[in-house]
Design a protein around this motif. Sequence first.
Motif, PDB file in Angstrom:
ATOM      1  N   PRO A  92      40.623  22.261  15.924  1.00 58.50           N
ATOM      2  CA  PRO A  92      40.235  22.189  17.338  1.00 58.50           C
ATOM      3  C   PRO A  92      39.568  23.457  17.853  1.00 58.50           C
ATOM      4  O   PRO A  92      38.668  23.388  18.708  1.00 58.50           O
ATOM      5  CB  PRO A  92      41.566  21.924  18.062  1.00 58.50           C
ATOM      6  CG  PRO A  92      42.435  21.292  17.026  1.00 58.50           C
ATOM      7  CD  PRO A  92      42.040  21.921  15.717  1.00 58.50           C
ATOM      8  N   ASP A  93      39.985  24.636  17.349  1.00 57.63           N
ATOM      9  CA  ASP A  93      39.422  25.889  17.853  1.00 57.63           C
ATOM     10  C   ASP A  93      37.932  26.014  17.559  1.00 57.63           C
ATOM     11  O   ASP A  93      37.226  26.774  18.231  1.00 57.63           O
ATOM     12  CB  ASP A  93      40.165  27.080  17.246  1.00 57.63           C
ATOM     13  CG  ASP A  93      41.631  27.107  17.663  1.00 57.63           C
ATOM     14  OD1 ASP A  93      41.897  27.448  18.820  1.00 57.63           O
ATOM     15  OD2 ASP A  93      42.480  26.741  16.844  1.00 57.63           O
ATOM     16  N   TYR A  94      37.443  25.277  16.564  1.00 57.36           N
ATOM     17  CA  TYR A  94      36.011  25.328  16.251  1.00 57.36           C
ATOM     18  C   TYR A  94      35.170  24.708  17.365  1.00 57.36           C
ATOM     19  O   TYR A  94      33.994  25.033  17.520  1.00 57.36           O
ATOM     20  CB  TYR A  94      35.738  24.609  14.929  1.00 57.36           C
ATOM     21  CG  TYR A  94      35.730  25.528  13.733  1.00 57.36           C
ATOM     22  CD1 TYR A  94      34.564  25.801  13.035  1.00 57.36           C
ATOM     23  CD2 TYR A  94      36.894  26.144  13.308  1.00 57.36           C
ATOM     24  CE1 TYR A  94      34.553  26.647  11.945  1.00 57.36           C
ATOM     25  CE2 TYR A  94      36.905  26.993  12.222  1.00 57.36           C
ATOM     26  CZ  TYR A  94      35.731  27.245  11.538  1.00 57.36           C
ATOM     27  OH  TYR A  94      35.727  28.096  10.456  1.00 57.36           O
ATOM     28  N   LEU A  95      35.769  23.806  18.143  1.00 61.17           N
ATOM     29  CA  LEU A  95      35.016  23.125  19.197  1.00 61.17           C
ATOM     30  C   LEU A  95      34.524  24.101  20.262  1.00 61.17           C
ATOM     31  O   LEU A  95      33.536  23.836  20.953  1.00 61.17           O
ATOM     32  CB  LEU A  95      35.879  22.040  19.853  1.00 61.17           C
ATOM     33  CG  LEU A  95      36.282  20.872  18.944  1.00 61.17           C
ATOM     34  CD1 LEU A  95      37.249  19.942  19.663  1.00 61.17           C
ATOM     35  CD2 LEU A  95      35.055  20.110  18.475  1.00 61.17           C
ATOM     36  N   ALA A  96      35.207  25.232  20.405  1.00 61.39           N
ATOM     37  CA  ALA A  96      34.840  26.201  21.442  1.00 61.39           C
ATOM     38  C   ALA A  96      33.732  27.146  20.989  1.00 61.39           C
ATOM     39  O   ALA A  96      33.249  27.956  21.793  1.00 61.39           O
ATOM     40  CB  ALA A  96      36.072  27.000  21.855  1.00 61.39           C
ATOM     41  N   LEU A  97      33.300  27.058  19.732  1.00 53.13           N
ATOM     42  CA  LEU A  97      32.344  28.037  19.213  1.00 53.13           C
ATOM     43  C   LEU A  97      30.931  27.838  19.742  1.00 53.13           C
ATOM     44  O   LEU A  97      30.063  28.690  19.515  1.00 53.13           O
ATOM     45  CB  LEU A  97      32.343  28.006  17.684  1.00 53.13           C
ATOM     46  CG  LEU A  97      33.658  28.426  17.016  1.00 53.13           C
ATOM     47  CD1 LEU A  97      33.517  28.436  15.498  1.00 53.13           C
ATOM     48  CD2 LEU A  97      34.111  29.796  17.501  1.00 53.13           C
ATOM     49  N   SER A  98      30.684  26.754  20.450  1.00 54.37           N
ATOM     50  CA  SER A  98      29.364  26.589  21.080  1.00 54.37           C
ATOM     51  C   SER A  98      29.124  27.678  22.114  1.00 54.37           C
ATOM     52  O   SER A  98      27.980  27.988  22.456  1.00 54.37           O
ATOM     53  CB  SER A  98      29.255  25.213  21.731  1.00 54.37           C
ATOM     54  OG  SER A  98      30.230  25.067  22.740  1.00 54.37           O
ATOM     55  N   MET A  99      30.200  28.293  22.628  1.00 56.97           N
ATOM     56  CA  MET A  99      30.057  29.333  23.649  1.00 56.97           C
ATOM     57  C   MET A  99      29.400  30.595  23.090  1.00 56.97           C
ATOM     58  O   MET A  99      28.953  31.449  23.859  1.00 56.97           O
ATOM     59  CB  MET A  99      31.421  29.654  24.264  1.00 56.97           C
ATOM     60  CG  MET A  99      32.438  30.277  23.349  1.00 56.97           C
ATOM     61  SD  MET A  99      32.271  32.058  23.167  1.00 56.97           S
ATOM     62  CE  MET A  99      33.575  32.408  21.991  1.00 56.97           C
ATOM     63  N   LEU A 100      29.333  30.757  21.762  1.00 59.18           N
ATOM     64  CA  LEU A 100      28.693  31.933  21.189  1.00 59.18           C
ATOM     65  C   LEU A 100      27.236  32.025  21.646  1.00 59.18           C
ATOM     66  O   LEU A 100      26.742  33.107  21.978  1.00 59.18           O
ATOM     67  CB  LEU A 100      28.764  31.888  19.663  1.00 59.18           C
ATOM     68  CG  LEU A 100      30.163  31.935  19.035  1.00 59.18           C
ATOM     69  CD1 LEU A 100      30.057  31.837  17.517  1.00 59.18           C
ATOM     70  CD2 LEU A 100      30.904  33.192  19.445  1.00 59.18           C
ATOM     71  N   HIS A 101      26.557  30.904  21.649  1.00 57.69           N
ATOM     72  CA  HIS A 101      25.150  30.881  22.057  1.00 57.69           C
ATOM     73  C   HIS A 101      25.031  31.103  23.562  1.00 57.69           C
ATOM     74  O   HIS A 101      24.074  31.742  24.028  1.00 57.69           O
ATOM     75  CB  HIS A 101      24.519  29.543  21.656  1.00 57.69           C
ATOM     76  CG  HIS A 101      23.053  29.459  21.938  1.00 57.69           C
ATOM     77  ND1 HIS A 101      22.157  30.417  21.516  1.00 57.69           N
ATOM     78  CD2 HIS A 101      22.317  28.539  22.620  1.00 57.69           C
ATOM     79  CE1 HIS A 101      20.936  30.090  21.909  1.00 57.69           C
ATOM     80  NE2 HIS A 101      21.010  28.960  22.591  1.00 57.69           N
ATOM     81  N   GLU A 102      25.979  30.576  24.306  1.00 62.57           N
ATOM     82  CA  GLU A 102      25.933  30.735  25.763  1.00 62.57           C
ATOM     83  C   GLU A 102      26.173  32.187  26.164  1.00 62.57           C
ATOM     84  O   GLU A 102      25.498  32.714  27.055  1.00 62.57           O
ATOM     85  CB  GLU A 102      26.992  29.835  26.412  1.00 62.57           C
ATOM     86  CG  GLU A 102      26.789  28.344  26.128  1.00 62.57           C
ATOM     87  CD  GLU A 102      28.029  27.525  26.439  1.00 62.57           C
ATOM     88  OE1 GLU A 102      28.964  28.085  27.056  1.00 62.57           O
ATOM     89  OE2 GLU A 102      28.067  26.341  26.051  1.00 62.57           O
ATOM     90  N   ARG A 103      27.104  32.857  25.499  1.00 60.83           N
ATOM     91  CA  ARG A 103      27.477  34.223  25.884  1.00 60.83           C
ATOM     92  C   ARG A 103      26.541  35.268  25.279  1.00 60.83           C
ATOM     93  O   ARG A 103      26.264  36.304  25.897  1.00 60.83           O
ATOM     94  CB  ARG A 103      28.919  34.492  25.450  1.00 60.83           C
ATOM     95  CG  ARG A 103      29.510  35.763  26.048  1.00 60.83           C
ATOM     96  CD  ARG A 103      30.981  35.882  25.694  1.00 60.83           C
ATOM     97  NE  ARG A 103      31.592  37.062  26.275  1.00 60.83           N
ATOM     98  CZ  ARG A 103      32.504  37.049  27.253  1.00 60.83           C
ATOM     99  NH1 ARG A 103      32.902  35.898  27.767  1.00 60.83           N
ATOM    100  NH2 ARG A 103      33.015  38.183  27.702  1.00 60.83           N
ATOM    101  N   TRP A 104      26.066  35.010  24.050  1.00 65.67           N
ATOM    102  CA  TRP A 104      25.167  35.950  23.379  1.00 65.67           C
ATOM    103  C   TRP A 104      23.913  35.189  22.910  1.00 65.67           C
ATOM    104  O   TRP A 104      23.727  34.958  21.705  1.00 65.67           O
ATOM    105  CB  TRP A 104      25.865  36.598  22.188  1.00 65.67           C
ATOM    106  CG  TRP A 104      27.038  37.456  22.568  1.00 65.67           C
ATOM    107  CD1 TRP A 104      27.007  38.730  23.044  1.00 65.67           C
ATOM    108  CD2 TRP A 104      28.423  37.091  22.505  1.00 65.67           C
ATOM    109  NE1 TRP A 104      28.279  39.191  23.279  1.00 65.67           N
ATOM    110  CE2 TRP A 104      29.177  38.205  22.953  1.00 65.67           C
ATOM    111  CE3 TRP A 104      29.117  35.940  22.114  1.00 65.67           C
ATOM    112  CZ2 TRP A 104      30.563  38.198  23.030  1.00 65.67           C
ATOM    113  CZ3 TRP A 104      30.490  35.936  22.187  1.00 65.67           C
ATOM    114  CH2 TRP A 104      31.200  37.051  22.646  1.00 65.67           C
TER     115      TRP A 104
END
Length: 657
Positions: A202-214
Amino acid sequence: MSDRPDEPDDDTGPDADDDQKQPFGTSRHARAQGVTRRSYNPPMDFPAALRTETPLDVLRRVFGYDSFRGFQQEVVEHVAGGGDALVLMPTGGGKSLCYQIPALLRDGVAVVVSPLIALMQDQVDALRAVGVRASFLNSTLDPDTRRLVEAEFVAGEIDLLYLAPEALGSRATLNLLDRGRIALFAIDEAHCVAQWGHDFRPDYLALSMLHERWPGVPRIALTATATSATRAEIATRLDLTDARHFVASFDRPNIQYRIVPKREPRKQLLSLLRDEHPGDAGIVYCLSRASVDKTAEFLVANGIAALPYHAGLDAVTRAAHQRRFLREEGLVMVATIAFGMGIDKPDVRFVAHLDLPKSVEGYYQETGRAGRDGLPSTAWLAYGLQDVVQQRKMIDTSEGDATHRRNLAAHLDAMLALCETVRCRRGQLLEYFGQPATGPCGNCDTCLTPPESWDGTVAAQKLLSTVYRLDRERNQRFGAGHCIDILLGRSNDKIVQHRHDALSTFGIGTDLREAEWRGVVRQLLAEGLLAVEGDYGTLALTEASAEVLGRRRTVMMRREPERPASTGKTAKAARGGATAVVELSPEAAPVFERLRAWRAATAKEQGVPAYVIFHDATLRQIATDAPTSLAELSGISGVGENKLAKYGEQILAILAE
């Protein structure tokens, strides 16, 4: 002891190979590890225009290899240039180099998201051994070490930083990353983001935020296992829809795939280990914790060094067993699927399954842990009727809605089709992942000992008629064993008690042996012509059964060969498309063993796995070429500058003996 299947544990892993000494300030943490800064990754204020090393220069100098494999160089250049990438490459294909080399070419620190914290230390050890300044942040660090690693990250004094996906859900971690300069994000084992995949996290689902933040930092997602549908899901969930896709061949030509009828699986496994893999390291997968414990005990009692691994063991025991498996030679790990993801041990010579995997993806991922070094290896599966019954029952009782259960059933059907095929197994495996087969591979059991195909329509009608009569005439349902007893005309107590000797199908199946009837049941279940229902695994007809009973459908079946695939062909066939195997001459063989003994002692002294020092393939080449100078030794694949400086004189001394 629980008998339920395990899910993967929360534990991590990449690979690497060398070390080098150059000026450019060295941090306290790096000095403590014997790692120094290299000229090809100067400080952040060093003019970028003065960078002169190419990806190939880094590959040669740091990792000791003369050329890239497949599209590695394309990926490296694309990511080093700032592009996003989604990379599918089989286990042992060199995925890690696809982000490790860009990490050394770009300014800043590469952040690697890796799902298994228990393996991060080994990943970092492997990189430090080749002179790369790598560190990790996870719950195993004490506060002082954590602060030191954080300070080095902010100062840009490390090249790669490993994090678990859970860490990126922490505000403190995000604030730390904001304070440093990030070269790239690498998301390893990216298939973990597939919601109904075999290793979903489940924690992998949040990794889309990498592109949003950086948004300006390139990202590379890597996996060894994904169908086109899973690949699309990875791209969507990680916001990599505009990334360039690199899809390598799924073929692992050095692995011999074999699926055998399950009789006495532990004894069959013991024969495999004694006859074909004496003294080899390997992994044995079982469905339940209890089966893991019993199998490990059985192997030990029969003189095989084996260890259990499952989620029912305490964390300290699991970590100790994993460390021993990675650091010692010739150990067999008996495990549930809680073990294996991220394991970089290159000399695993076999992967055996004593129970049917739930999906082709899971099977491919698990068998791919054999032969990472490209040398001949075996993927062996014992498969029987009870496996089908058990897996069908697990699907029927699984959590989730009807769509989820249909998805699980589709995965199982594909796995059953692979088990029952009369075609080349490798070809069917490749086609599942969307890769056209190029003909028989010559290195799977169906190629080495082709099974016969026979018209099983009449046999199917006899069995289905028995199930029909029990249900419709007697309003009764029984399991496969009872139905087979009826067909074979066995007047046992159960048959007599229920007066099933009066059925018209009683005794009409004596033309087949019991084992053959079990094969008929198994294949009818695999094709959806028969179903398993209830807690006791009773047989029931399906809608498709009527086509067979009504003589509107022919049923072709697989007849197992009387003898197993010839193991004498294994090595020769496996070498056909594998990494070139250096055959040891009578003169080179004892030299190779002396080099292995030196490597074992060196690895023990340093507290690292033996493969971190050198792979077997490199030692074989050294023993065969017998270099007499450091210059000659540097030309051997896998000997980079750092390892040449660290171990060169010792190796030459051994050769001089």
